[in-house]
Write an enzyme that holds these catalytic residues in place. Structure first.
Site, PDB file in Angstrom:
ATOM      1  N   ASP A   1     -82.280   3.845   8.240  1.00 16.41           N
ATOM      2  CA  ASP A   1     -83.038   2.633   8.559  1.00 16.41           C
ATOM      3  C   ASP A   1     -82.552   1.475   7.685  1.00 16.41           C
ATOM      4  OD1 ASP A   1     -85.138   1.000   9.626  1.00 16.41           O
ATOM      5  OD2 ASP A   1     -86.230   1.317   7.750  1.00 16.41           O
TER       6      ASP A   1
ATOM      7  N   ASP B   1     -76.841   4.985  -2.832  1.00 15.82           N
ATOM      8  CA  ASP B   1     -76.733   3.723  -3.587  1.00 15.82           C
ATOM      9  C   ASP B   1     -75.291   3.214  -3.567  1.00 15.82           C
ATOM     10  OD1 ASP B   1     -76.147   5.998  -5.092  1.00 15.82           O
ATOM     11  OD2 ASP B   1     -77.105   5.295  -6.932  1.00 15.82           O
TER      12      ASP B   1
ATOM     13  N   ASP C   1     -79.746  -1.959   8.738  1.00 18.03           N
ATOM     14  CA  ASP C   1     -80.080  -3.391   8.597  1.00 18.03           C
ATOM     15  C   ASP C   1     -79.031  -4.072   7.727  1.00 18.03           C
ATOM     16  OD1 ASP C   1     -82.466  -3.188  10.071  1.00 18.03           O
ATOM     17  OD2 ASP C   1     -83.536  -4.509   8.686  1.00 18.03           O
TER      18      ASP C   1
ATOM     19  N   TYR D   1     -90.399   9.853   7.173  1.00 14.97           N
ATOM     20  CA  TYR D   1     -91.145   9.178   8.232  1.00 14.97           C
ATOM     21  C   TYR D   1     -92.203  10.093   8.842  1.00 14.97           C
ATOM     22  CZ  TYR D   1     -88.409   4.869   8.903  1.00 14.97           C
ATOM     23  OH  TYR D   1     -87.837   3.640   8.777  1.00 14.97           O
TER      24      TYR D   1
ATOM     25  N   LYS E   1     -78.656  11.546  -1.243  1.00  8.25           N
ATOM     26  CA  LYS E   1     -78.945  11.336  -2.666  1.00  8.25           C
ATOM     27  C   LYS E   1     -79.027  12.734  -3.287  1.00  8.25           C
ATOM     28  CE  LYS E   1     -80.028   8.581  -6.114  1.00  8.25           C
ATOM     29  NZ  LYS E   1     -79.093   7.603  -6.704  1.00  8.25           N
TER      30      LYS E   1
HETATM   31  C1  IPM Z   1     -86.015   0.614  13.279  1.00  5.53           C
HETATM   32  C2  IPM Z   1     -87.331   0.017  12.839  1.00  5.53           C
HETATM   33  C3  IPM Z   1     -88.404   1.103  12.861  1.00  5.53           C
HETATM   34  C4  IPM Z   1     -87.982   2.173  11.882  1.00  5.53           C
HETATM   35  C5  IPM Z   1     -89.822   0.601  12.574  1.00  5.53           C
HETATM   36  C6  IPM Z   1     -90.246  -0.488  13.531  1.00  5.53           C
HETATM   37  C7  IPM Z   1     -90.823   1.738  12.570  1.00  5.53           C
HETATM   38  O1  IPM Z   1     -87.209  -0.580  11.602  1.00  5.53           O
HETATM   39  O2  IPM Z   1     -85.939   1.110  14.420  1.00  5.53           O
HETATM   40  O3  IPM Z   1     -85.066   0.591  12.494  1.00  5.53           O
HETATM   41  O4  IPM Z   1     -88.243   2.039  10.677  1.00  5.53           O
HETATM   42  O5  IPM Z   1     -87.408   3.160  12.314  1.00  5.53           O
HETATM   43 MG    MG Z   2     -85.225  -0.593  10.839  1.00  5.16          MG
END
Ligand code: IPM
Ligand code: MG
Length: 352
Positions: A246, A222, A250, A142, A189
């Site tokens: 990240d 993975d 999700d 990042y 990884k």
């Molecule tokens: C999160 C989001 C952010 C990230 C984006 C909006 C930059 O997806 O906080 O998980 O990737 O960190």
């Molecule tokens: Mg995110």
């Protein structure tokens, strides 16, 4: 207790869900006799529209002079479809994470019993799943050097980590595990990436030692992506680098039935920031339909982690639990007669 809270609603559904969290904090303030002062700052696409930059200096000053930050979301589809845009809302969030040195992002994944049928996974797999992902937040790909070649036909994003960056976030994961089931799974990884090998070496040398009560396990990312949906109950604390964290959070969020439910804390040197993990969800913006629980539970995390107000924090968790068990919810979790964002906030207030 008197506290100054910086409120950064941001974009998309950010303002709606943050508003519900503030409503809840105001009720807690009255009930437990505290004084919370809320000051709003701009970030993301709304800040670009207003000032030309996604994290204005004024917002930074507000943050460093507050006791905690309640953040909504950033992101606007007009930028997503324009790869040439020079300023982007997400840069505001990344700049803020870096400027406030919020190096550890804590994302708890809990299942609410009343929502167990909402999970896309089988009941017996998700029941009692309860783990925390500690995601490194200010390093890795990042924040590495990025760019294009002269002819613009190739591009690069460099992923780099220092031992110092690994040790400080690992310490947080180990401290959390020590208060829980004493297991840390380091996700990387290391069969391919040199940075992952540095993570393993550093954690092995610096953080684990013979007298440590914590069991450390290493898992390739993975495989971790698969294990999270195959057997999420095996995890206690997952520790991982920025981008893997990240993606995996999700994925893990759907275990609970909806990404709209999940709070997070980003902690660092001094001030901490609290935000729902769901993002700006521009399609639902202004419709009063988004789930405010991620933001409300983020406020609960703030009371506990930043202010040490455990009873107050628990009061919010319990009220959310009760609300859900009575069948109330927004349309992401309830099919029949879903409540609006503000109605769900009011329902939770009734249980407080
Ligand atoms: C999160 C989001 C952010 C990230 C984006 C909006 C930059 O997806 O906080 O998980 O990737 O960190
Ligand atoms: Mg995110």
């Amino acid at each position: 207790m008197t506290k100054n809270i910086a409120v950064l609603p941001g974009d998309g559904v950010g303002p709606e869900v943050t508003n519900e969290a503030i409503k809840i904090l105001k009720v807690i303030e009255k009930k437990f006799d505290h004084q919370f002062f809320f000051t709003e700052g701009s970030i993301g696409a709304v800040a670009i529209d207003k000032t030309g930059t996604p994290y204005p200096k004024k917002t930074h000053e507000l943050c460093i002079n507050s006791d905690a930050i309640l953040f909504g979301a950033v992101g606007d589809s007009k930028y997503d479809n324009d790869p040439t845009a020079k300023v982007r809302p997400e840069q505001g969030l990344l700049k803020m994470r870096r400027a406030l040195e919020l190096y550890a992002n804590i994302r708890p994944i809990n299942t609410f019993l009343s929502l167990i049928n909402k999970s896309p996974l089988k009941k017996e797999i998700v029941k009692d799943a309860n783990f925390i992902v500690v995601r490194e937040l200010t390093g890795g790909i990042y924040f590495g050097k990025k760019g294009r070649s002269k002819d613009k036909k190739s591009a690069y994003d460099i992923c780099s980590y220092s031992k110092k960056e690994i040790i400080r976030v690992a310490k947080i994961a180990f401290e959390l595990a020590n208060k829980r089931n004493k297991k840390v799974t380091v996700v990387d990884k290391a069969n391919v990436l040199e940075t992952s090998r540095l993570w393993r070496e550093t954690i092995h040398d610096q953080v684990t030692h013979n007298s440590s009560p914590i069991t450390v396990e290493y898992m390739f990312v993975d495989n971790a992506a698969m294990q999270i949906i195959k057997n999420p109950r095996q995890f206690d604390v997952i520790l991982t680098e920025n981008m893997f964290g990240d993606i995996l959070t999700d994925e893990a969020s759907v275990i609970t039935g909806s990404i709209g439910m999940l709070p997070s804390a980003s902690i660092g040197k001094k001030i901490a920031l609290y935000e729902p993990i769901h993002g700006s969800y521009p399609k639902a913006a202004g419709k009063n339909t988004a789930n405010p629980i991620g933001s409300i539970l983020s406020a609960a995390m703030m009371l506990d982690y930043s202010f040490g107000l455990k009873k107050e924090s628990q009061t919010i968790y319990k009220a959310v639990e009760k609300t859900l068990s009575q069948g109330f919810g927004t349309k992401d979790i309830v099919k029949k007669n879903p409540l609006s964002t503000s109605e769900l906030g009011n329902a939770i207030i009734n249980f407080i």
